[in-house]
Design a protein around this motif. Structure first.
Motif, PDB file in Angstrom:
ATOM      1  N   HIS A 197       1.368   0.556  16.731  1.00 15.55           N
ATOM      2  CA  HIS A 197       2.058   0.536  15.448  1.00 15.55           C
ATOM      3  C   HIS A 197       1.038   0.978  14.401  1.00 15.55           C
ATOM      4  N   VAL A 198       1.403   1.969  13.611  1.00 13.19           N
ATOM      5  CA  VAL A 198       0.543   2.443  12.533  1.00 13.19           C
ATOM      6  C   VAL A 198       1.306   2.234  11.226  1.00 13.19           C
ATOM      7  N   TYR A 199       0.591   1.770  10.196  1.00 15.69           N
ATOM      8  CA  TYR A 199       1.223   1.466   8.911  1.00 15.69           C
ATOM      9  C   TYR A 199       2.105   2.619   8.453  1.00 15.69           C
ATOM     10  N   SER A 200       3.299   2.287   8.035  1.00 18.12           N
ATOM     11  CA  SER A 200       4.237   3.250   7.478  1.00 18.12           C
ATOM     12  C   SER A 200       4.802   2.650   6.197  1.00 18.12           C
ATOM     13  N   GLU A 201       4.608   3.343   5.098  1.00 18.91           N
ATOM     14  CA  GLU A 201       5.127   2.856   3.818  1.00 18.91           C
ATOM     15  C   GLU A 201       6.647   2.707   3.887  1.00 18.91           C
ATOM     16  N   GLU A 202       7.292   3.591   4.617  1.00 17.35           N
ATOM     17  CA  GLU A 202       8.752   3.571   4.719  1.00 17.35           C
ATOM     18  C   GLU A 202       9.255   2.436   5.612  1.00 17.35           C
ATOM     19  N   LEU A 257       0.820  -1.196   0.000  1.00 11.26           N
ATOM     20  CA  LEU A 257       0.000   0.000   0.000  1.00 11.26           C
ATOM     21  C   LEU A 257       0.859   1.252   0.000  1.00 11.26           C
ATOM     22  N   THR A 258       0.362   2.309  -0.645  1.00 14.85           N
ATOM     23  CA  THR A 258       1.013   3.605  -0.488  1.00 14.85           C
ATOM     24  C   THR A 258       0.578   4.175   0.853  1.00 14.85           C
ATOM     25  N   GLN A 259       1.284   5.180   1.340  1.00 16.29           N
ATOM     26  CA  GLN A 259       0.910   5.799   2.602  1.00 16.29           C
ATOM     27  C   GLN A 259      -0.477   6.426   2.513  1.00 16.29           C
ATOM     28  N   ASN A 260      -0.781   7.065   1.372  1.00 15.42           N
ATOM     29  CA  ASN A 260      -2.108   7.674   1.196  1.00 15.42           C
ATOM     30  C   ASN A 260      -3.215   6.631   1.237  1.00 15.42           C
ATOM     31  N   GLU A 261      -3.001   5.482   0.594  1.00 12.72           N
ATOM     32  CA  GLU A 261      -3.997   4.409   0.618  1.00 12.72           C
ATOM     33  C   GLU A 261      -4.204   3.896   2.040  1.00 12.72           C
ATOM     34  N   ALA A 262      -3.105   3.667   2.747  1.00 12.00           N
ATOM     35  CA  ALA A 262      -3.193   3.163   4.117  1.00 12.00           C
ATOM     36  C   ALA A 262      -3.907   4.161   5.025  1.00 12.00           C
ATOM     37  N   ASP A 263      -3.551   5.435   4.910  1.00 16.96           N
ATOM     38  CA  ASP A 263      -4.193   6.466   5.730  1.00 16.96           C
ATOM     39  C   ASP A 263      -5.693   6.517   5.457  1.00 16.96           C
ATOM     40  N   MET A 264      -6.089   6.415   4.183  1.00 13.39           N
ATOM     41  CA  MET A 264      -7.498   6.433   3.822  1.00 13.39           C
ATOM     42  C   MET A 264      -8.231   5.242   4.447  1.00 13.39           C
ATOM     43  N   LEU A 265      -7.613   4.065   4.405  1.00 12.86           N
ATOM     44  CA  LEU A 265      -8.230   2.866   4.963  1.00 12.86           C
ATOM     45  C   LEU A 265      -8.341   2.940   6.492  1.00 12.86           C
ATOM     46  N   ILE A 266      -7.337   3.499   7.132  1.00 14.11           N
ATOM     47  CA  ILE A 266      -7.373   3.652   8.590  1.00 14.11           C
ATOM     48  C   ILE A 266      -8.466   4.634   8.990  1.00 14.11           C
TER      49      ILE A 266
END
Length: 146
Positions: A100-105, A5-14
Motif C-alpha cells: 500500500h502506497v499513500y494515495s491522496e485520493e 498530506l498532498t500527494q506531492n508531499e507524500a511522494d517527497m517523504l517516501i
C-alpha cells in the motif's frame, strides 16, 4: 485532527533517503510488534517503521512506514498474508504480498503486488526497507520459534 498530506508531499517523504536510529532489532518469531525511528536529511524529518506479526500464520506480517509527527500519515505498508487476498476500490483482487502506497485520493486502500519472487519474511523486511528508501537499515535478527 490529523493533517492530510498532498500527494506531492507524500511522494517527497517516501523518496527521501532515510537512516535508522536503531542499529539492531529482533523480528518477532510469533505474535508481536517492534518499531524503530528513521530520519531524513533534516532534524524534523522523523519516521517510524513498525513490524507486526499476527501470530496465527507464521508467514504473516505487516511492515509499515509512517510520519512520526504532524500528520502521522502511513506512507507505505507491506502486507504479507498468504491466506487473505486484498481487494482494491476498483474491485481487482491481489493474492499474496502487496504494498500500500499513500494515495491522496484513496488513503492507503489501493495496493499493488509486491512479492513476485516469494521471499521469506526476513528477505521481505529488507525489501521493504529498500522500497521505503532506508539506506542505512538496522541489522535484523530473526528470533527462533520454540
Amino acid at each position: 485532527m490529523a493533517i492530510r498530506l498532498t500527494q506531492n508531499e507524500a511522494d517527497m517523504l517516501i523518496e527521501m533517503l532515510k537512516k535508522t536510529v536503531t542499529k539492531e532489532l529482533e523480528l518477532p518469531s510469533g505474535k508481536g510488534r517492534v518499531e524503530f525511528d528513521v530520519t531524513g536529511d533534516r532534524k524534523e524529518d522523523v519516521f517510524v517503521v513498525n513490524i507486526s506479526r499476527k501470530g496465527i500464520n507464521e508467514n504473516s506480517a505487516s511492515y509499515q512506514g509512517r510520519v512520526r509527527y504532524g500528520s502521522g500519515a502511513i506512507l507505505m505498508r507491506l502486507d504479507v498474508n498468504p491466506t487473505q487476498p486484498h481487494r482494491n476500490p476498483g474491485g481487482d483482487k491481489i493474492v499474496g504480498a502487496h504494498l500500500h502506497v499513500y494515495s491522496e485520493e484513496y488513503g492507503e486502500r489501493v495496493a499493488i503486488p509486491f512479492d513476485i519472487e516469494n521471499k521469506d519474511l526476513f528477505d521481505l523486511c529488507y525489501a521493504f526497507f529498500k522500497r521505503f528508501n532506508i539506506i542505512e537499515p538496522p541489522n535484523v535478527i530473526m528470533q527462533m520459534s520454540i
